[in-house]
Design a protein around this motif. Structure first.
Motif, short mmCIF file in Angstrom:
data_model
loop_
_atom_site.label_atom_id
_atom_site.label_comp_id
_atom_site.label_asym_id
_atom_site.label_seq_id
_atom_site.Cartn_x
_atom_site.Cartn_y
_atom_site.Cartn_z
N PRO A 137 7.75 -11.48 -0.98
CA PRO A 137 6.57 -10.62 -1.33
C PRO A 137 6.33 -9.87 -2.70
O PRO A 137 7.57 -9.43 -2.88
CB PRO A 137 6.53 -9.44 -0.13
N TYR A 138 5.30 -9.81 -3.34
CA TYR A 138 5.28 -9.02 -4.37
C TYR A 138 5.06 -7.58 -3.91
O TYR A 138 4.50 -7.30 -2.82
CB TYR A 138 3.86 -9.33 -5.17
N LYS A 139 5.66 -6.71 -4.67
CA LYS A 139 5.82 -5.34 -4.14
C LYS A 139 4.59 -4.42 -4.84
O LYS A 139 4.26 -3.49 -4.29
CB LYS A 139 7.13 -4.65 -4.39
N ASN A 140 4.25 -4.86 -5.87
CA ASN A 140 3.41 -3.89 -6.64
C ASN A 140 2.30 -4.85 -7.30
O ASN A 140 2.66 -6.11 -7.85
CB ASN A 140 4.25 -3.20 -7.44
N VAL A 141 1.28 -4.28 -7.52
CA VAL A 141 0.35 -4.72 -8.53
C VAL A 141 -0.23 -3.40 -9.31
O VAL A 141 -0.43 -2.66 -8.95
CB VAL A 141 -0.73 -5.43 -7.87
N THR A 155 -1.06 -7.00 -13.54
CA THR A 155 0.48 -7.42 -13.63
C THR A 155 1.03 -7.20 -12.19
O THR A 155 0.98 -6.12 -11.62
CB THR A 155 1.10 -6.53 -14.63
N THR A 156 1.70 -8.30 -11.79
CA THR A 156 2.41 -8.26 -10.47
C THR A 156 3.82 -8.82 -10.87
O THR A 156 3.91 -9.87 -11.45
CB THR A 156 1.62 -8.66 -9.18
N LEU A 216 -6.82 -8.21 -6.94
CA LEU A 216 -6.19 -8.39 -5.96
C LEU A 216 -5.23 -9.55 -6.20
O LEU A 216 -5.70 -10.61 -6.74
CB LEU A 216 -7.33 -8.96 -5.00
N SER A 217 -4.00 -9.09 -5.65
CA SER A 217 -2.99 -10.48 -5.92
C SER A 217 -2.55 -10.96 -4.24
O SER A 217 -2.24 -10.04 -3.56
CB SER A 217 -1.88 -9.81 -6.48
N HIS A 218 -2.78 -12.18 -4.20
CA HIS A 218 -2.64 -12.73 -2.86
C HIS A 218 -1.40 -13.68 -2.78
O HIS A 218 -1.51 -14.45 -3.63
CB HIS A 218 -3.95 -13.45 -2.55
N PRO A 220 -0.11 -16.76 -1.10
CA PRO A 220 -0.57 -17.61 -0.07
C PRO A 220 0.18 -18.08 1.07
O PRO A 220 -0.22 -18.46 2.09
CB PRO A 220 -0.77 -18.74 -0.93
N THR A 221 1.51 -17.73 1.00
CA THR A 221 2.64 -18.07 2.08
C THR A 221 2.74 -17.17 3.14
O THR A 221 2.64 -17.76 4.47
CB THR A 221 3.98 -18.20 1.50
N ILE A 222 2.54 -15.93 2.67
CA ILE A 222 2.68 -15.03 3.83
C ILE A 222 1.25 -14.26 3.99
O ILE A 222 0.93 -13.24 4.97
CB ILE A 222 3.59 -13.85 3.85
N ARG A 223 0.16 -14.65 3.38
CA ARG A 223 -1.21 -14.18 3.47
C ARG A 223 -1.25 -12.67 3.13
O ARG A 223 -1.95 -11.99 3.95
CB ARG A 223 -1.76 -14.62 4.68
N MET A 224 -0.18 -12.34 2.17
CA MET A 224 -0.38 -10.93 1.86
C MET A 224 -1.21 -10.55 0.67
O MET A 224 -0.72 -11.14 -0.29
CB MET A 224 1.03 -10.47 1.99
N THR A 225 -2.01 -9.63 0.91
CA THR A 225 -3.03 -9.16 -0.37
C THR A 225 -2.63 -7.67 -0.89
O THR A 225 -2.57 -6.95 -0.13
CB THR A 225 -4.41 -9.28 -0.35
N LEU A 226 -2.32 -7.71 -2.03
CA LEU A 226 -2.20 -6.13 -2.73
C LEU A 226 -3.36 -5.95 -3.62
O LEU A 226 -3.94 -6.91 -4.30
CB LEU A 226 -1.01 -6.08 -3.53
N ASN A 227 -3.57 -4.78 -3.69
CA ASN A 227 -4.94 -4.22 -4.66
C ASN A 227 -4.67 -3.08 -5.32
O ASN A 227 -4.25 -2.52 -4.72
CB ASN A 227 -6.54 -4.60 -3.82
N THR A 228 -5.32 -3.02 -6.42
CA THR A 228 -5.36 -1.93 -7.04
C THR A 228 -6.54 -1.82 -7.81
O THR A 228 -7.37 -2.74 -8.28
CB THR A 228 -3.98 -1.65 -8.00
#
Ligand code: NAG
Ligand code: NAG
Ligand code: NAG
Ligand code: NAG
Ligand code: NAG
Ligand code: NAG
Ligand code: NAG
Length: 256
Positions: A137-141, A155-156, A216-218, A220-228
């Motif tokens: 998972p990306y932790k931060n955007v 940036t992520t 928004l940074s998505h 696709p494998t774990i369908r997790m979306t971060l947004n800022t």
């Protein structure tokens, strides 16, 4: 940051030859259940024979004559497999692969199974297949704006696989425009040591009565979306309210 998580998504479909194909999406460090059930109950465990192998024909686990054949399993998997002897009595030959790494990503695991009445020499047949997708998972955007050039850079860092980045421009009346992907400039960099991606997406903010810009940074494998979000009409030095509020919560926690 805001997180939407859907973990360990599982999808099963049957292909024409009767082999059951599973798609397993999981996170690094987690476990994956490689599911498989024979359509027969063995009368005794020694009438059941099966093994799991990967797409390099490397054996994960082998069961024969009523016991696990550790000597047949490869070192790569030997200590990472949990089997379920109590379930084998019902023909369920699922095994669990633990401590997933990116080395496991994209692997195809196959189960070859034989159930015989007499414990005789029936050939083991391919009955199940699992395709494994492993994510970090990306932790931060984060978002940076340049008000001279009217550009925004999102940036992520250090996740897997490459994220899908989307941009939104909000009006103060809650409606928004999505920026066409052809108007975004994306750069992905992959760390050669651990395969993790870092990703930049740059847009030019068009003129208009926009209130805020959201990236928004998505995954696709774990369908997790971060947004800022950055509020535009409060000027360059102002982070959006929720990022600021989050900082405040952290500060309160640190004080406590
Ligand atoms: C950003 O994340 C928050 C929290 O998960 C969510 O409520 C909001 O709808 C998201 N924004 C967008 C534009 O998806
Ligand atoms: C097979 O056994 C595993 C491990 O106990 C279990 O999680 C899974 O649900 C079982 N599958 C079926 C189809 O019963
Ligand atoms: C999981 O794998 C990593 C990398 O191979 C290793 O450093 C770690 O010790 C393993 N953890 C467990 C609990 O086996
Ligand atoms: C997230 O990104 C922001 C902006 O770059 C940074 O200030 C913050 O420390 C980052 N948080 C984490 C947990 O990395
Ligand atoms: C919201 O505001 C924008 C810009 O002023 C306008 O183009 C749009 O039609 C408005 N949408 C709604 C639903 O009122
Ligand atoms: C993102 O942009 C910054 C500044 O332009 C640059 O230093 C960095 O290397 C870029 N990162 C990626 C992954 O392209
Ligand atoms: C599993 O991950 C793959 C690869 O990223 C993706 O194409 C697929 O849509 C994911 N499946 C589910 C159910 O999320």
């Amino acid at each position: 940051m805001f997180v939407l998580v859907a973990c360990c998504l599982l999808l099963a479909l049957s292909v024409s030859d009767g082999t059951l194909v599973h798609d397993i999406n999981a996170t690094v460090g987690d476990s994956a259940l490689l599911q498989c059930s024979a359509n027969m109950y063995p009368t005794e465990l020694r009438n059941l024979r099966f093994y799991w192998q990967d797409d390099r024909n490397v054996v994960l686990y082998s069961f024969k004559e009523g016991r696990a054949m550790a000597e047949h399993a490869n070192e790569l998997y030997l200590h990472r497999i949990t089997a379920f002897p109590q379930d084998m009595k019902t023909g369920n030959v699922s095994v669990k692969l633990k401590n997933l790494t990116l080395e496991d990503n994209g692997r195809i695991f196959q189960a070859f199974v034989a159930v015989s009445e007499s414990g005789g020499m029936r050939r083991q047949r391919l009955i199940c297949e699992s395709n494994l997708h492993v994510a970090v998972p990306y932790k931060n955007v984060s978002l940076a704006l340049n008000f001279e050039t009217m550009t925004a850079v999102c940036t992520t860092k250090r996740g897997f696989p490459e994220p899908l980045v989307q941009w939104m421009l909000h009006f103060s009346n809650n409606s928004y425009n999505i920026i066409d992907s052809k108007d975004t400039h994306n750069t992905a960099m992959q760390d050669p040591h651990d395969s993790l991606y870092s990703f930049n997406s740059t847009i030019h903010i068009p003129e208009g009565p926009y209130h805020s810009v959201t990236c928004l940074s998505h995954n696709p494998t774990i369908r997790m979306t971060l947004n800022t979000t950055w509020i535009l009409n409060k000027g360059a030095a102002m982070w959006s309210l929720h990022v600021w509020a989050e900082g405040l919560i952290v500060a309160v926690l640190l004080l406590a």
